[in-house]
Design an enzyme around this catalytic site. Structure first.
Site, PDB file in Angstrom:
ATOM      1  N   LYS A  36      16.941  -5.022  18.510  1.00  0.00           N
ATOM      2  CA  LYS A  36      16.749  -4.355  19.806  1.00  0.00           C
ATOM      3  C   LYS A  36      15.429  -3.576  19.875  1.00  0.00           C
ATOM      4  O   LYS A  36      14.895  -3.393  20.953  1.00  0.00           O
ATOM      5  CB  LYS A  36      17.943  -3.476  20.154  1.00  0.00           C
ATOM      6  CG  LYS A  36      18.218  -2.353  19.216  1.00  0.00           C
ATOM      7  CD  LYS A  36      19.468  -1.613  19.674  1.00  0.00           C
ATOM      8  CE  LYS A  36      19.953  -0.675  18.610  1.00  0.00           C
ATOM      9  NZ  LYS A  36      21.251  -0.099  18.888  1.00  0.00           N
ATOM     10  N   VAL A  79      21.632  -7.759  21.315  1.00  0.00           N
ATOM     11  CA  VAL A  79      22.714  -8.743  21.204  1.00  0.00           C
ATOM     12  C   VAL A  79      23.942  -8.179  21.915  1.00  0.00           C
ATOM     13  O   VAL A  79      24.336  -7.037  21.665  1.00  0.00           O
ATOM     14  CB  VAL A  79      23.043  -9.011  19.715  1.00  0.00           C
ATOM     15  CG1 VAL A  79      24.230  -9.951  19.580  1.00  0.00           C
ATOM     16  CG2 VAL A  79      21.821  -9.539  18.980  1.00  0.00           C
ATOM     17  N   GLU A 167      23.344  15.471   3.356  1.00  0.00           N
ATOM     18  CA  GLU A 167      21.886  15.272   3.363  1.00  0.00           C
ATOM     19  C   GLU A 167      21.268  16.010   4.550  1.00  0.00           C
ATOM     20  O   GLU A 167      20.195  16.603   4.443  1.00  0.00           O
ATOM     21  CB  GLU A 167      21.565  13.774   3.405  1.00  0.00           C
ATOM     22  CG  GLU A 167      21.989  13.077   2.109  1.00  0.00           C
ATOM     23  CD  GLU A 167      21.199  11.823   1.802  1.00  0.00           C
ATOM     24  OE1 GLU A 167      20.971  11.027   2.719  1.00  0.00           O
ATOM     25  OE2 GLU A 167      20.805  11.638   0.632  1.00  0.00           O
ATOM     26  N   ASP A 294      26.759  -3.243   6.864  1.00  0.00           N
ATOM     27  CA  ASP A 294      27.859  -2.393   7.346  1.00  0.00           C
ATOM     28  C   ASP A 294      28.872  -3.129   8.223  1.00  0.00           C
ATOM     29  O   ASP A 294      29.930  -2.571   8.536  1.00  0.00           O
ATOM     30  CB  ASP A 294      27.282  -1.184   8.108  1.00  0.00           C
ATOM     31  CG  ASP A 294      26.668  -0.160   7.160  1.00  0.00           C
ATOM     32  OD1 ASP A 294      26.514  -0.464   5.965  1.00  0.00           O
ATOM     33  OD2 ASP A 294      26.331   0.953   7.619  1.00  0.00           O
TER      34      ASP A 294
HETATM   35  C1  FAD Z   1      21.647   9.705   7.181  1.00  0.00           C
HETATM   36  C2  FAD Z   1      22.054   8.535   6.333  1.00  0.00           C
HETATM   37  C3  FAD Z   1      21.729   8.516   4.990  1.00  0.00           C
HETATM   38  C4  FAD Z   1      22.083   7.411   4.214  1.00  0.00           C
HETATM   39  N1  FAD Z   1      21.728   7.416   2.900  1.00  0.00           N
HETATM   40  C5  FAD Z   1      21.981   6.326   2.130  1.00  0.00           C
HETATM   41  C6  FAD Z   1      21.532   6.271   0.793  1.00  0.00           C
HETATM   42  O1  FAD Z   1      20.947   7.219   0.270  1.00  0.00           O
HETATM   43  N2  FAD Z   1      21.782   5.149   0.079  1.00  0.00           N
HETATM   44  C7  FAD Z   1      22.398   4.049   0.617  1.00  0.00           C
HETATM   45  O2  FAD Z   1      22.556   3.028  -0.078  1.00  0.00           O
HETATM   46  N3  FAD Z   1      22.878   4.073   1.890  1.00  0.00           N
HETATM   47  C8  FAD Z   1      22.681   5.179   2.668  1.00  0.00           C
HETATM   48  N4  FAD Z   1      23.119   5.214   3.977  1.00  0.00           N
HETATM   49  C9  FAD Z   1      23.864   4.050   4.527  1.00  0.00           C
HETATM   50  C10 FAD Z   1      22.899   2.948   4.959  1.00  0.00           C
HETATM   51  O3  FAD Z   1      21.887   3.475   5.780  1.00  0.00           O
HETATM   52  C11 FAD Z   1      23.614   1.813   5.692  1.00  0.00           C
HETATM   53  O4  FAD Z   1      24.679   1.369   4.883  1.00  0.00           O
HETATM   54  C12 FAD Z   1      22.632   0.673   5.969  1.00  0.00           C
HETATM   55  O5  FAD Z   1      21.715   1.095   6.966  1.00  0.00           O
HETATM   56  C13 FAD Z   1      23.328  -0.606   6.420  1.00  0.00           C
HETATM   57  O6  FAD Z   1      22.391  -1.628   6.506  1.00  0.00           O
HETATM   58  P1  FAD Z   1      22.570  -2.798   7.594  1.00  0.00           P
HETATM   59  O7  FAD Z   1      21.547  -3.830   7.316  1.00  0.00           O
HETATM   60  O8  FAD Z   1      23.997  -3.211   7.661  1.00  0.00           O
HETATM   61  O9  FAD Z   1      22.277  -2.096   8.984  1.00  0.00           O
HETATM   62  P2  FAD Z   1      20.975  -1.215   9.543  1.00  0.00           P
HETATM   63  O10 FAD Z   1      20.059  -0.978   8.411  1.00  0.00           O
HETATM   64  O11 FAD Z   1      21.620  -0.096  10.210  1.00  0.00           O
HETATM   65  O12 FAD Z   1      20.345  -2.256  10.528  1.00  0.00           O
HETATM   66  C14 FAD Z   1      20.970  -2.698  11.708  1.00  0.00           C
HETATM   67  C15 FAD Z   1      19.875  -3.245  12.613  1.00  0.00           C
HETATM   68  O13 FAD Z   1      20.485  -3.879  13.742  1.00  0.00           O
HETATM   69  C16 FAD Z   1      19.840  -3.460  14.941  1.00  0.00           C
HETATM   70  N5  FAD Z   1      20.847  -3.553  15.998  1.00  0.00           N
HETATM   71  C17 FAD Z   1      22.015  -2.883  16.079  1.00  0.00           C
HETATM   72  N6  FAD Z   1      22.701  -3.288  17.161  1.00  0.00           N
HETATM   73  C18 FAD Z   1      21.953  -4.231  17.775  1.00  0.00           C
HETATM   74  C19 FAD Z   1      22.144  -5.040  18.917  1.00  0.00           C
HETATM   75  N7  FAD Z   1      23.264  -4.976  19.662  1.00  0.00           N
HETATM   76  N8  FAD Z   1      21.171  -5.914  19.267  1.00  0.00           N
HETATM   77  C20 FAD Z   1      20.033  -6.022  18.523  1.00  0.00           C
HETATM   78  N9  FAD Z   1      19.804  -5.281  17.420  1.00  0.00           N
HETATM   79  C21 FAD Z   1      20.758  -4.395  17.033  1.00  0.00           C
HETATM   80  C22 FAD Z   1      19.365  -2.039  14.643  1.00  0.00           C
HETATM   81  O14 FAD Z   1      18.283  -1.690  15.493  1.00  0.00           O
HETATM   82  C23 FAD Z   1      18.949  -2.167  13.178  1.00  0.00           C
HETATM   83  O15 FAD Z   1      17.611  -2.597  13.060  1.00  0.00           O
HETATM   84  C24 FAD Z   1      22.794   6.313   4.785  1.00  0.00           C
HETATM   85  C25 FAD Z   1      23.131   6.342   6.148  1.00  0.00           C
HETATM   86  C26 FAD Z   1      22.767   7.433   6.915  1.00  0.00           C
HETATM   87  C27 FAD Z   1      23.121   7.448   8.388  1.00  0.00           C
END
Ligand code: FAD
Length: 398
Positions: A36, A79, A167, A294
């Site tokens: 997005k 999406v 954090e 996630d």
């Molecule tokens: C404050 C914080 C601290 C954290 N610290 C840690 C840590 O120290 N170590 C660790 O391992 N984990 C940590 N986490 C957890 C970690 O950030 C998540 O588990 C991780 O981001 C998941 O990765 P992902 O690829 O599933 O999703 P994300 O990295 O969240 O990526 C999802 C992507 O999808 C896009 N998106 C979402 N919905 C749509 C849509 N409808 N259409 C188009 N695009 C879309 C978003 O823009 C994004 O780019 C932390 C989380 C937070 C909130």
């Protein structure tokens, strides 16, 4: 013969790392990645932007840094859902996009658990706009206090005492002295309250105790209870049957996350936005769709429960997903994902952290140092060394 099309949804830790690896494998397929925003956000640093100790630009970089235009195309769109039977992705702006093989890595959303008022009045740490509004909101409260002296404006309540809340609290305690000076606020009236039922549940109790004592020493009050209702300037929580209220101008909810709502909207069999995937990360009944990060649930064979969702696991899954997408496109056998935890570190602000790494408990500066190594490593794994240098993130201090 028409080339197969691999579509990746989401350019976060899972999606962008998959793209990077897939490009290295040179699959016999066209690749499309949809996100997005036109930037990748290092979500694990969002709490710093929320507290105001870092700017958004520092934790984001353009998706184009990772795209190899000869192999992949980036589409900026939202999406709405996946049509699994028609093998199409339904987008907000563009027309439906068909795929042969699909990777879903759309990340998380804040989980309200149905608690009254969370959706309307709580602030969540979930993406760049949400953390920028937390920072703005706190600053507005401090600036308005100078006009009306309503003391609840200087109370910041945080719901939940897991990773994200801790954090954020750590960063906030670094930032408050500066806000107090900037807005000429009476520092003795500033309150930071954390409403918790279990502190840092992922760590052993000694480490959790270390984290709590460090934050308490910096003025954070911990109260035990469950948040039950949120109003514009009040948070209600229950400890047993006793109901308590805190008057707070700011309420940040860090009580939990769920997988993207697009998972349920697409009709997948899911629980809290997460699909229990097969060993090779495909969706049961849909061998052309993989889910990671996630939005996926991978069962830990030791505990029988899903592994916690983290950036670490999303990045590791991405390496298998890239291999398996190439294998699907070329008709080869898929590999099963094996998770080897490298440990977890939770920062407590500048130069302090707690964590468990390779079976060792770490705290204080060594844990903080390890946290920076982990952050820089994932920046290099996804954005490449050049991106890390461009972001000026080669140092180990902030
Ligand atoms: C404050 C914080 C601290 C954290 N610290 C840690 C840590 O120290 N170590 C660790 O391992 N984990 C940590 N986490 C957890 C970690 O950030 C998540 O588990 C991780 O981001 C998941 O990765 P992902 O690829 O599933 O999703 P994300 O990295 O969240 O990526 C999802 C992507 O999808 C896009 N998106 C979402 N919905 C749509 C849509 N409808 N259409 C188009 N695009 C879309 C978003 O823009 C994004 O780019 C932390 C989380 C937070 C909130």
């Amino acid at each position: 013969m028409r080339k197969k099309r691999i579509v990746i949804l989401g350019a976060g830790y899972g999606g962008l790392r998959t793209l990077k690896r897939l490009q290295e494998f040179h699959p016999n397929a066209d690749i499309v990645i949809i996100n997005k925003n036109d930037y990748h956000c290092e979500v694990t640093s969002l709490h710093e932007v929320a507290a105001g100790t870092t700017n958004a630009e520092k934790i984001c970089y353009p998706i184009s840094f990772v795209i190899d235009r000869e192999q992949a195309t980036f589409v900026q769109d939202t999406v709405l859902r996946v049509d699994r039977e028609g093998k199409k992705v339904i987008l907000k702006q563009g027309g439906p996009l068909s795929y042969d093989f699909l990777l879903i890595s759309l990340g998380f959303e804040s989980e309200t658990f149905g608690i009254q008022g969370i959706e309307e009045y709580a602030l969540a740490i979930s993406d760049i706009p949400s953390v920028q509004s937390i920072r703005r909101h706190i600053e507005e409260q401090f600036s308005k206090w100078a006009e009306d002296h309503k003391d609840e404006r200087l109370t910041i309540a945080v719901g939940g005492a897991g990773f994200t809340s801790f954090e954020f609290l750590g960063e906030l305690t670094e930032r408050l002295p500066k806000l107090i000076r900037r807005y000429h606020v009476d520092g003795s009236k500033v309150r930071v309250v954390c409403i918790e039922s279990t502190v840092l549940p992922m760590f052993d109790r000694k480490l959790a105790g270390y984290g709590t004592s460090k934050l308490s020493a910096r003025g954070v009050e911990f109260v035990t209870g469950r948040v039950v209702r949120v109003l514009p300037d009040q948070v209600y929580y229950k400890n047993g049957d006793e109901l308590h209220a805190i008057h707070a101008g700011t309420f940040v909810w860090g009580g939990g996350v769920r997988g993207s709502s697009i998972i349920a909207a697409s009709g997948f069999r899911q629980r809290r936005g997460r699909v229990q995937v097969n060993g090779d990360l495909t969706v049961p009944g849909y061998p052309d769709i993989l889910i990671i990060g996630d939005c996926s649930a991978v069962i830990d064979p030791d505990s029988g429960r899903p592994y916690p969702t983290t950036a670490q696991i999303a990045i590791m899954q991405a390496d298998y997903a890239a291999y398996n997408l190439k294998a699907l496109a070329e008709g080869h056998t898929l590999k099963n994902f094996i998770y080897k935890s490298k440990g977890t570190v939770c920062s407590l602000g500048r130069k302090d952290a707690v964590g468990q790494v390779m079976g060792q408990n770490l705290k204080g500066y060594p844990a903080f140092f390890m946290k920076k190594i982990i952050e820089n490593r994932s920046l290099v794994k996804i954005g490449g060394l050049e991106t890390m240098l461009k972001k000026g993130r080669f140092g180990l201090s902030k």
